[in-house]
Design a protein around this motif. Structure first.
Motif, PDB file in Angstrom:
ATOM      1  N   SER A  76     -49.660  22.490  73.802  1.00 55.97           N
ATOM      2  CA  SER A  76     -50.804  21.748  73.833  1.00 55.97           C
ATOM      3  C   SER A  76     -50.962  20.924  75.033  1.00 55.97           C
ATOM      4  N   LYS A 108     -59.272  19.495  78.108  1.00 57.21           N
ATOM      5  CA  LYS A 108     -60.080  19.210  76.601  1.00 57.21           C
ATOM      6  C   LYS A 108     -60.793  17.839  76.992  1.00 57.21           C
ATOM      7  N   SER A 109     -60.149  17.007  77.804  1.00 57.61           N
ATOM      8  CA  SER A 109     -60.717  15.467  77.984  1.00 57.61           C
ATOM      9  C   SER A 109     -62.270  15.901  78.726  1.00 57.61           C
ATOM     10  N   LEU A 117     -64.175  18.174  78.413  1.00 61.45           N
ATOM     11  CA  LEU A 117     -65.171  18.655  77.587  1.00 61.45           C
ATOM     12  C   LEU A 117     -65.774  17.473  76.855  1.00 61.45           C
ATOM     13  N   ASP A 118     -64.980  16.636  76.266  1.00 63.06           N
ATOM     14  CA  ASP A 118     -65.471  15.411  76.070  1.00 63.06           C
ATOM     15  C   ASP A 118     -66.145  14.299  76.937  1.00 63.06           C
ATOM     16  N   CYS A 158     -65.091  29.075  79.411  1.00 64.14           N
ATOM     17  CA  CYS A 158     -65.509  27.824  79.430  1.00 64.14           C
ATOM     18  C   CYS A 158     -65.825  27.375  80.902  1.00 64.14           C
ATOM     19  N   GLN A 210     -65.880  26.178  72.848  1.00 58.24           N
ATOM     20  CA  GLN A 210     -65.476  24.798  72.984  1.00 58.24           C
ATOM     21  C   GLN A 210     -64.698  24.395  71.860  1.00 58.24           C
ATOM     22  N   GLN A 211     -64.756  24.765  70.786  1.00 56.57           N
ATOM     23  CA  GLN A 211     -64.187  24.467  69.399  1.00 56.57           C
ATOM     24  C   GLN A 211     -62.773  25.080  69.420  1.00 56.57           C
ATOM     25  N   LYS A 221     -60.764  23.265  71.986  1.00 56.51           N
ATOM     26  CA  LYS A 221     -60.430  21.791  71.268  1.00 56.51           C
ATOM     27  C   LYS A 221     -59.131  21.887  70.252  1.00 56.51           C
ATOM     28  N   LYS A 222     -58.984  23.200  69.735  1.00 55.70           N
ATOM     29  CA  LYS A 222     -58.076  23.417  68.623  1.00 55.70           C
ATOM     30  C   LYS A 222     -56.613  23.705  69.377  1.00 55.70           C
TER      31      LYS A 222
END
Length: 142
Positions: free
Chosen positions: A3, A10-11, A13-14, A89, A136-137, A140-141
């Motif tokens: 991960s 992922k950061s 995306l936030d 993405c 996106q979800q 994030k997983k």
């Protein structure tokens, strides 16, 4: 897959979501036909985030030795689901960035005529119609 490979991606995306909110707020204060340096700054940050996502995707592909697989469509079966998700993405964020760039150009231009145009542009900015929430979800997983 580890991960940690996906942490920076992922950061982004936030961070994109936060910049998008700033853009919504900026558009709500936009004065017709007047360039907004704030909106341009937000757009510049979104571009940096997109560039970082592309770099992270490329790094992951290279680390996993998948460059040849991705060049040859027949080898997609050998490509991990996570890499396919990241590519999807990147593509959708690239499309969304282009729309936001167009919005910024429209609302800042001299020919931008009505408050209704501005309202429609703000709604389009907010909707982020090119972004798939499910993809996106799933990312994030990871």
């Amino acid at each position: 897959m580890d991960s940690r490979l996906f942490a920076k991606f992922k950061s982004c995306l936030d961070a994109w979501a936060k910049e998008n909110e700033k853009g919504e707020h900026c558009l709500s204060r936009q004065i017709l036909g007047k360039p907004s340096s704030d909106l341009q700054d937000i757009l510049d940050k979104l571009k940096q985030l997109l560039d970082t996502m592309v770099e992270e995707y490329t790094t992951i592909v290279n680390q996993l030795g998948l460059v040849e697989n991705l060049r040859n469509d027949e080898s997609k079966a050998d490509t991990p689901k996570e890499v396919i998700l990241l590519k999807s993405c990147v593509d959708m964020y690239d499309q969304e960035y282009m729309i936001k760039e167009c919005i910024q150009n429209i609302v800042s231009g001299d020919g931008f005529a009505t408050q209704q145009h501005l309202a429609n542009s703000a709604a389009l900015w907010k909707s982020e119609s090119y972004l798939d929430e499910q993809i996106q979800q799933e990312i994030k997983k990871l």
